[in-house]
Design a protein around this motif. Structure first.
Motif, PDB file in Angstrom:
ATOM      1  N   ASP A  80     -57.829  98.294  20.070  1.00 15.60           N
ATOM      2  CA  ASP A  80     -58.078  97.375  20.340  1.00 15.60           C
ATOM      3  C   ASP A  80     -59.542  97.050  21.099  1.00 15.60           C
ATOM      4  O   ASP A  80     -60.323  95.894  21.001  1.00 15.60           O
ATOM      5  CB  ASP A  80     -56.836  96.534  21.351  1.00 15.60           C
ATOM      6  CG  ASP A  80     -55.624  95.907  20.606  1.00 15.60           C
ATOM      7  OD1 ASP A  80     -56.032  96.129  19.289  1.00 15.60           O
ATOM      8  OD2 ASP A  80     -54.463  96.083  21.077  1.00 15.60           O
ATOM      9  N   VAL A  81     -59.717  97.922  21.963  1.00 20.59           N
ATOM     10  CA  VAL A  81     -60.954  98.022  22.956  1.00 20.59           C
ATOM     11  C   VAL A  81     -62.084  97.979  21.862  1.00 20.59           C
ATOM     12  O   VAL A  81     -63.186  97.472  22.197  1.00 20.59           O
ATOM     13  CB  VAL A  81     -60.896  98.733  23.994  1.00 20.59           C
ATOM     14  CG1 VAL A  81     -61.245 100.305  23.629  1.00 20.59           C
ATOM     15  CG2 VAL A  81     -62.044  98.444  24.921  1.00 20.59           C
ATOM     16  N   ARG A 133     -62.286  97.373  18.821  1.00 15.94           N
ATOM     17  CA  ARG A 133     -62.202  95.913  17.983  1.00 15.94           C
ATOM     18  C   ARG A 133     -62.676  94.999  18.646  1.00 15.94           C
ATOM     19  O   ARG A 133     -63.768  94.218  18.188  1.00 15.94           O
ATOM     20  CB  ARG A 133     -61.051  95.804  17.299  1.00 15.94           C
ATOM     21  CG  ARG A 133     -60.767  94.458  16.608  1.00 15.94           C
ATOM     22  CD  ARG A 133     -59.491  94.212  15.828  1.00 15.94           C
ATOM     23  NE  ARG A 133     -58.337  94.274  16.653  1.00 15.94           N
ATOM     24  CZ  ARG A 133     -57.711  93.133  17.323  1.00 15.94           C
ATOM     25  NH1 ARG A 133     -58.382  91.958  17.045  1.00 15.94           N
ATOM     26  NH2 ARG A 133     -56.781  93.389  17.880  1.00 15.94           N
ATOM     27  N   HIS A 134     -62.456  94.739  19.746  1.00 18.17           N
ATOM     28  CA  HIS A 134     -63.042  93.792  20.731  1.00 18.17           C
ATOM     29  C   HIS A 134     -64.609  93.856  21.059  1.00 18.17           C
ATOM     30  O   HIS A 134     -65.280  92.752  20.945  1.00 18.17           O
ATOM     31  CB  HIS A 134     -62.156  93.436  21.869  1.00 18.17           C
ATOM     32  CG  HIS A 134     -60.773  93.003  21.809  1.00 18.17           C
ATOM     33  ND1 HIS A 134     -59.787  93.328  22.511  1.00 18.17           N
ATOM     34  CD2 HIS A 134     -60.060  92.088  20.884  1.00 18.17           C
ATOM     35  CE1 HIS A 134     -58.658  92.856  22.233  1.00 18.17           C
ATOM     36  NE2 HIS A 134     -58.846  92.221  20.933  1.00 18.17           N
ATOM     37  N   TRP A 135     -65.100  94.695  21.198  1.00 20.92           N
ATOM     38  CA  TRP A 135     -66.010  95.348  21.705  1.00 20.92           C
ATOM     39  C   TRP A 135     -66.985  94.857  20.374  1.00 20.92           C
ATOM     40  O   TRP A 135     -68.180  94.287  20.308  1.00 20.92           O
ATOM     41  CB  TRP A 135     -66.272  96.572  21.842  1.00 20.92           C
ATOM     42  CG  TRP A 135     -67.667  96.940  22.369  1.00 20.92           C
ATOM     43  CD1 TRP A 135     -68.306  97.065  23.697  1.00 20.92           C
ATOM     44  CD2 TRP A 135     -68.831  97.912  21.652  1.00 20.92           C
ATOM     45  NE1 TRP A 135     -69.733  97.429  23.695  1.00 20.92           N
ATOM     46  CE2 TRP A 135     -69.887  97.750  22.414  1.00 20.92           C
ATOM     47  CE3 TRP A 135     -68.885  98.147  20.263  1.00 20.92           C
ATOM     48  CZ2 TRP A 135     -71.055  98.636  22.075  1.00 20.92           C
ATOM     49  CZ3 TRP A 135     -70.277  98.601  19.828  1.00 20.92           C
ATOM     50  CH2 TRP A 135     -71.322  98.672  20.779  1.00 20.92           C
ATOM     51  N   GLY A 142     -66.441  92.821  17.830  1.00 17.95           N
ATOM     52  CA  GLY A 142     -66.405  91.488  17.488  1.00 17.95           C
ATOM     53  C   GLY A 142     -67.296  90.601  18.359  1.00 17.95           C
ATOM     54  O   GLY A 142     -68.017  89.604  17.879  1.00 17.95           O
ATOM     55  N   GLN A 143     -67.212  91.118  19.597  1.00 21.53           N
ATOM     56  CA  GLN A 143     -68.316  90.581  20.632  1.00 21.53           C
ATOM     57  C   GLN A 143     -69.583  90.708  20.080  1.00 21.53           C
ATOM     58  O   GLN A 143     -70.470  89.843  20.376  1.00 21.53           O
ATOM     59  CB  GLN A 143     -68.073  91.153  22.137  1.00 21.53           C
ATOM     60  CG  GLN A 143     -66.794  90.628  22.521  1.00 21.53           C
ATOM     61  CD  GLN A 143     -66.560  91.302  24.009  1.00 21.53           C
ATOM     62  OE1 GLN A 143     -67.320  92.436  24.169  1.00 21.53           O
ATOM     63  NE2 GLN A 143     -65.562  91.177  24.667  1.00 21.53           N
ATOM     64  N   PHE A 177     -61.194  92.307  10.132  1.00 16.58           N
ATOM     65  CA  PHE A 177     -60.727  91.294  11.651  1.00 16.58           C
ATOM     66  C   PHE A 177     -59.966  90.342  11.019  1.00 16.58           C
ATOM     67  O   PHE A 177     -59.052  89.785  11.616  1.00 16.58           O
ATOM     68  CB  PHE A 177     -61.926  91.125  12.270  1.00 16.58           C
ATOM     69  CG  PHE A 177     -62.593  92.333  13.059  1.00 16.58           C
ATOM     70  CD1 PHE A 177     -62.028  93.576  12.892  1.00 16.58           C
ATOM     71  CD2 PHE A 177     -63.873  92.215  13.686  1.00 16.58           C
ATOM     72  CE1 PHE A 177     -62.607  94.664  13.538  1.00 16.58           C
ATOM     73  CE2 PHE A 177     -64.331  93.199  14.153  1.00 16.58           C
ATOM     74  CZ  PHE A 177     -63.783  94.350  14.116  1.00 16.58           C
TER      75      PHE A 177
END
Length: 389
Positions: A107-108, A110-112, A114-115, A375
């Motif tokens: 998750d971390v 993927r979020h990084w 995505g940002q 995503f």
């Protein structure tokens, strides 16, 4: 659980230690050289930072024990044939057998990504070239080759349960170098050996610049533009050759020519992990002296194929059999090497897979998988397209 971004040297050491703590008792594990991992995340050593960025995290349990790690990367030059969305990467993934812990790490990453505008995540991959730390081991859980990922079988479930799907498979091929070549290879070799236009020679360390030029002509002719592989420059090849020189065995690095023009190469090296497994991740002066001693004692009886190539206009003409037989004529009488393994070939490249299968009595020695996670979970998933030419 506590997720911590790596921002200082102490945490960077813990990032390396995760791999050791989780795998030390796993049969076949060889600890990578610490410095080689650190250099991936050092802008002074890794040119990928010129067009990208990377981040790392470690995961600890409630008692402060290391239980996982992951890295994420954005590289503007990372593209695969057929990509229709921007794709980032995750790598150096290690985790206890816990889906909750794995999800937290993934998750971390993927979020990084995505940002930073990414819409998909490939992994585990390297922040840099594809010849190192690429793919998840899914078959062949024994001593890894140098710079090859190693993991227990349950990692496959952790990634697939999260939603990753195989983007392509990476096949390695093994071979007993002492076995006689089959009649088909010998016949194809004989057809070219009788033509004076064809010749072959092993590398000479005292003439590295000449062979760097030959390498460049073959590599760029055979590989550049395929599967995201970029062309190389002479200075890059010379840097590579100079780095390889202390380790190089001239008898297993060969080039083939047609009327003096380089048309094929077969680049092999002694399998470095046969030395590195004695060093516990270090490679200082003591280990370098130990390396020289081990080499003098013949401690490494394995060699590894890292590049095999034939320029397009000579493919399908028997050049592969020609250069293989020329090498065998030198290697087999010496009876020094006992095992051979060729580094991975993508299953999207059937022509090169076929070449590997024609090396002799080969077998798939191990398989790694490069996974992709989209995503947008409603978007159609597409595997890496096949290379037809």
């Amino acid at each position: 659980m506590q997720l911590i971004e790596v921002t200082n040297p102490a945490q960077a050491r813990e990032f390396i230690q995760v791999n050791v703590d989780l795998h030390l008792k796993v049969p076949g594990y060889i600890r990578p050289i610490d410095r080689e991992i650190d250099e991936v995340f050092d802008p002074e050593h890794n040119k990928a930072f010129r067009q990208g960025e990377a981040a790392r995290w470690i995961l600890k349990d409630g008692e402060g024990r290391l239980i996982g790690r992951i890295a994420a990367f954005v590289n503007k030059k990372y593209k695969n044939k057929g990509d229709d969305v921007p794709v980032g990467g995750m790598g150096f993934f290690d985790c206890i057998n816990s889906q909750e812990a794995a999800d937290m790490l993934l998750d971390v990453a993927r979020h990084w990504l995505g940002q930073r505008g990414m819409e998909a995540m490939d992994g585990p991959i390297n922040f840099g070239e594809r010849d190192k730390w690429w793919g998840l081991l899914v078959e062949g859980f024994y001593e890894p080759l140098w710079s090859m990922n190693f993991n227990p079988p349950y990692y496959k479930d952790l990634l697939e349960n999260y939603g990753f799907r195989p983007f392509f498979h990476q096949l390695c091929f093994g071979l007993d170098p002492g076995k006689p070549l089959n009649d088909k290879i010998l016949a194809r070799h004989a057809a070219l050996a009788g033509d004076p236009a064809y010749s072959a020679a092993h590398i000479e360390k005292k003439r590295l610049e000449k062979y760097a030029e030959d390498f460049l002509a073959i590599y760029n002719g055979a590989f550049a533009g395929h599967g995201g592989i970029k062309s190389m420059r002479k200075e890059q090849v010379m840097q590579l050759f100079k780095k390889m020189k202390p380790l190089m065995d001239e008898n297993i690095v060969w080039f083939a020519y047609h009327n003096g023009k380089p048309i094929s190469m077969f680049i092999n090296i002694p399998e470095l992990n046969q030395y590195y497994k004695h060093f516990n991740g270090k490679f200082g002066l003591l280990q370098k002296l130990q390396f020289l001693w081990l080499r003098s004692r013949g401690a490494c009886r394995h060699f590894t194929g890292i590049v095999f190539a034939v320029v397009p206009e000579f493919q399908g003409k028997g050049v592969d059999a020609y250069i293989i037989t020329e090498i065998a004529r030198v290697v087999q009488p010496a009876k020094f090497y006992k095992h051979y393994e060729m580094q991975w070939i993508g299953d999207f490249n059937p022509k090169m897979v076929n070449v590997a299968r024609t090396l002799g009595d080969t077998y798939v020695s191990r398989k790694l998988t490069t996974y992709r996670y989209l995503f947008d979970r409603s978007k159609e998933f597409k595997r890496h397209p096949m290379i037809s030419a």
